[in-house]
Design an enzyme around this catalytic site. Structure first.
Site, PDB file in Angstrom:
ATOM      1  N   GLN A 150       0.818  -1.213   0.000  1.00 17.80           N
ATOM      2  CA  GLN A 150       0.000   0.000   0.000  1.00 17.80           C
ATOM      3  C   GLN A 150       0.853   1.266   0.000  1.00 17.80           C
ATOM      4  OE1 GLN A 150      -3.238   0.349  -0.342  1.00 17.80           O
ATOM      5  NE2 GLN A 150      -3.959  -1.761  -0.124  1.00 17.80           N
ATOM      6  N   HIS A 169       2.667   2.027  -3.313  1.00 20.75           N
ATOM      7  CA  HIS A 169       1.795   2.686  -4.289  1.00 20.75           C
ATOM      8  C   HIS A 169       1.658   4.168  -3.963  1.00 20.75           C
ATOM      9  CE1 HIS A 169      -1.616   3.817  -6.746  1.00 20.75           C
ATOM     10  NE2 HIS A 169      -2.163   4.314  -5.647  1.00 20.75           N
ATOM     11  N   GLU A 170       1.465   4.481  -2.693  1.00 22.34           N
ATOM     12  CA  GLU A 170       1.266   5.875  -2.289  1.00 22.34           C
ATOM     13  C   GLU A 170       2.466   6.754  -2.632  1.00 22.34           C
ATOM     14  OE1 GLU A 170      -1.342   7.382  -1.061  1.00 22.34           O
ATOM     15  OE2 GLU A 170      -2.662   5.660  -0.752  1.00 22.34           O
ATOM     16  N   THR A 171       3.642   6.173  -2.669  1.00 26.50           N
ATOM     17  CA  THR A 171       4.881   6.947  -2.866  1.00 26.50           C
ATOM     18  C   THR A 171       5.598   6.554  -4.151  1.00 26.50           C
ATOM     19  OG1 THR A 171       6.071   5.295  -1.533  1.00 26.50           O
ATOM     20  CG2 THR A 171       5.235   7.249  -0.378  1.00 26.50           C
ATOM     21  N   ARG A 217      -1.734  -1.038  -6.466  1.00 27.92           N
ATOM     22  CA  ARG A 217      -1.622  -1.521  -5.083  1.00 27.92           C
ATOM     23  C   ARG A 217      -1.491  -3.047  -5.056  1.00 27.92           C
ATOM     24  NH1 ARG A 217      -3.181   2.710  -1.587  1.00 27.92           N
ATOM     25  NH2 ARG A 217      -4.317   4.375  -2.640  1.00 27.92           N
TER      26      ARG A 217
END
Length: 253
Positions: free
Chosen positions: A88, A91-93, A223
């Site tokens: 997770q 994916h965010e970064t 993700r």
């Protein structure tokens, strides 16, 4: 010389705890420095704004502040939690090419910064309320509200906010931690909303309003791609229900 005799019952208990993984020391027993570097090798690329920020030592220091993180359940459960967390947050970064799932932890700050409490850190913590709750949760009081950039300048605090979010129930949402270790039981309302145990409901917890209940989409697939990669590196199964394509997001009740 005096010898302390350990009773057979105590030995049996210790053996049981060993088998079930309850005595796992910390997340570092799974995420070695070498594995951390393999998983997140792109983060120190010259093209990454986060170059040099996300360190192994900062991750371990933050993880050790949350005794349940990466230590609950058997070996497979612990490894799946690590894979899910990094899936997770990668994916965010992400700063890598689409479809490669190797570019995690390239960014610290959200690119489009709409207000003071824009996304920062591995989980891209947003909104003043989350900064306030995270500050309370990690023991720094109002410091993150007064100085939100601490999440982008102090790597230990940055990791702590991400793990705090991961470990904490919010509103009608379970914690990501409880979901991935199999300790979440959907309510009748969850069942009616197609929210079922699995990695997909974690995506719903984190960003369901923008990614869930709308069929396949690029963000949700990213993700899943990161999660699959890390599960492969840790040699554990991904489990079922990886997407949230048909789930109502939690904001819909």
């Amino acid at each position: 010389m005096k010898f302390n005799i350990v009773s057979p019952v105590a030995l049996s208990c210790l053996f049981f705890l060993f088998l079930t993984g309850t005595l796992a020391q910390n997340a570092g027993s799974i995420v070695t420095r070498e594995l951390f570097e393999q998983m997140l090798s792109f983060r120190n690329n010259d093209a990454c704004p986060a170059k040099g920020f996300y360190t192994y030592d900062a991750f371990i220091a933050a993880a050790n502040s949350f005794p349940g993180f990466g230590t609950a359940g058997d070996d497979t459960a612990r490894k799946k939690e690590i894979a899910a967390f990094f899936g997770q947050t990668s994916h965010e970064t992400n700063g890598g090419s689409a479809g490669t799932f190797t570019g995690g932890y390239c960014f610290v700050k959200q690119i489009e910064q709409s207000d003071r409490y824009y996304g920062r850190g591995p989980i891209q913590l947003t909104h003043q309320s989350n900064y306030e709750r995270a500050g309370q949760g990690i023991g720094v009081g109002q410091e993150l509200v007064n100085n939100p950039d601490l999440v982008a300048t102090d790597p230990i605090i940055s990791f702590k906010t991400a793990i705090w979010f991961w470990m904490t129930e919010q509103d009608n949402k379970p914690s990501c931690h409880n979901v991935i270790i199999g300790q979440w039981t959907p309510s009748p309302k969850d069942t009616a909303a197609n929210r079922v145990p699995g990695y997909g409901v974690i995506t719903n917890i984190i960003n369901g309003q923008f990614e869930c209940g709308m069929g396949p989409n690029t963000a949700a697939e990213s993700r899943i791609g990161f999660y699959r990669r890390y599960c492969g590196m840790l040699n554990v199964p991904t489990g079922e229900n990886l997407d949230c394509n048909n789930q109502k997001n939690f904001a819909q009740g």
